[in-house]
Motif scaffolding. Structure first.
Motif, PDB file in Angstrom:
ATOM      1  N   GLU A  26       0.822  -1.206   0.000  1.00  0.00           N
ATOM      2  CA  GLU A  26       0.000   0.000   0.000  1.00  0.00           C
ATOM      3  C   GLU A  26       0.859   1.261   0.000  1.00  0.00           C
ATOM      4  O   GLU A  26       1.820   1.384   0.752  1.00  0.00           O
ATOM      5  N   ASN A  27       0.510   2.202  -0.869  1.00  0.00           N
ATOM      6  CA  ASN A  27       1.195   3.494  -0.945  1.00  0.00           C
ATOM      7  C   ASN A  27       0.508   4.447   0.027  1.00  0.00           C
ATOM      8  O   ASN A  27      -0.637   4.824  -0.174  1.00  0.00           O
ATOM      9  N   GLN A  41      -0.960   7.611  -1.572  1.00  0.00           N
ATOM     10  CA  GLN A  41      -1.863   7.430  -2.705  1.00  0.00           C
ATOM     11  C   GLN A  41      -2.995   8.454  -2.708  1.00  0.00           C
ATOM     12  O   GLN A  41      -3.758   8.567  -1.759  1.00  0.00           O
ATOM     13  N   GLU A  71      -3.663   0.839  -8.129  1.00  0.00           N
ATOM     14  CA  GLU A  71      -2.403   0.376  -7.535  1.00  0.00           C
ATOM     15  C   GLU A  71      -1.702  -0.607  -8.471  1.00  0.00           C
ATOM     16  O   GLU A  71      -0.477  -0.636  -8.546  1.00  0.00           O
ATOM     17  N   GLY A  90       1.002   7.929  -6.363  1.00  0.00           N
ATOM     18  CA  GLY A  90       0.144   6.899  -6.920  1.00  0.00           C
ATOM     19  C   GLY A  90      -0.593   7.261  -8.189  1.00  0.00           C
ATOM     20  O   GLY A  90      -1.289   6.418  -8.757  1.00  0.00           O
ATOM     21  N   LYS A 110      -6.914  -2.931  -8.214  1.00  0.00           N
ATOM     22  CA  LYS A 110      -6.918  -2.152  -6.970  1.00  0.00           C
ATOM     23  C   LYS A 110      -7.112  -0.660  -7.245  1.00  0.00           C
ATOM     24  O   LYS A 110      -6.211   0.152  -7.056  1.00  0.00           O
ATOM     25  N   ASN A 117      -8.389   3.251  -6.984  1.00  0.00           N
ATOM     26  CA  ASN A 117      -8.273   4.186  -5.870  1.00  0.00           C
ATOM     27  C   ASN A 117      -9.312   5.290  -5.919  1.00  0.00           C
ATOM     28  O   ASN A 117      -8.988   6.470  -5.921  1.00  0.00           O
TER      29      ASN A 117
END
Length: 181
Positions: free
Chosen positions: A2-3, A6, A65, A84, A171, A173
Motif C-alpha cells: 500500500e502506498n 496514494q 495500484e 500513486g 486495486k 483508488n
C-alpha cells in the motif's frame, strides 16, 4: 504494498444529482474534443421496496495500484508517480490501443486526431499548484473530492465499493462515502 501517499477521488454517491458538471469542467480544462470524456457520469436505477430511485456514479481513471494500462503497454508510456497517480507520456505512446482494451473502467481513449491514447491525470498541474482537479471544482453539490486514500478509508462510512463500482484486481483508488451529508 500500500502506498501511504496514494491520492484518489472521493465520491459521495448519495449526494450526486447526475448533473454532469464534473464532466464538463474536466472537458473544458483539458480542452478535450466533443466526443472525448475523461470523467463520465453513469445512471443506475436502484429498487428499494416498491420504489425505484436513480443513483449516479461519477468516474474517471481510478489511478489503480496495479494499473492494467501500465502492465500491457509495450512502449512503457505509463508510469506511477510517488503519490500513486498513473501518468501517460503521450510522446512514448505508439497507438497500439492495448491500454484502452485492458482498462476495466473505460478510462483510456484513443484520440482520433493522432491515434494515441489519452486519459485523466487527475489534473497534476493543478495539484502541484495546491489546487483541486477541475472536476472537483466543477461539482456544484460538492460530492466529488480528491484526497489521501488510506486516510479517507479510516472513516467508517468510506469504502471502495459503491453502486456501479467495486474493488478488483487492479486495486482502483476511488473511495465512496456512503453517508449522505
Amino acid at each position: 504494498m500500500e502506498n501511504k501517499h496514494q491520492l484518489g477521488f472521493v465520491f459521495r454517491q448519495e449526494n450526486c444529482v447526475g448533473c454532469g458538471g464534473c464532466s464538463v469542467a474536466c472537458q473544458i480544462h483539458n480542452e478535450l474534443p466533443e466526443n472525448v470524456r475523461f470523467r463520465k457520469v453513469d445512471r443506475y436505477e436502484v429498487k428499494t421496496g416498491k420504489r425505484t430511485k436513480d443513483v449516479w456514479l461519477s468516474h474517471s481513471c481510478m489511478h489503480c495500484e496495479n494499473p492494467a494500462c501500465l502492465m500491457v503497454c509495450p512502449a512503457k508510456a505509463y508510469t506511477t508517480r510517488h503519490d500513486g497517480l498513473v501518468v501517460l507520456d503521450r510522446d512514448l505512446c505508439t497507438g497500439c490501443g492495448l491500454c484502452e482494451q485492458a482498462c476495466p473502467y473505460d478510462a483510456v481513449t484513443m484520440l482520433e486526431s493522432d491515434g494515441k491514447a489519452i486519459k485523466c491525470n487527475m489534473c497534476i498541474e493543478l495539484i502541484e499548484q495546491g489546487k483541486k482537479p477541475a472536476c472537483v471544482d466543477g461539482c456544484p453539490v460538492k460530492c466529488l473530492d480528491m484526497d489521501n486514500v488510506s486516510q479517507i478509508l479510516q472513516d467508517p462510512s468510506a469504502s471502495k465499493e459503491g453502486i456501479g463500482y467495486g474493488d478488483c484486481l487492479t486495486k482502483p483508488n476511488m473511495v465512496i462515502i456512503r453517508k449522505r451529508t
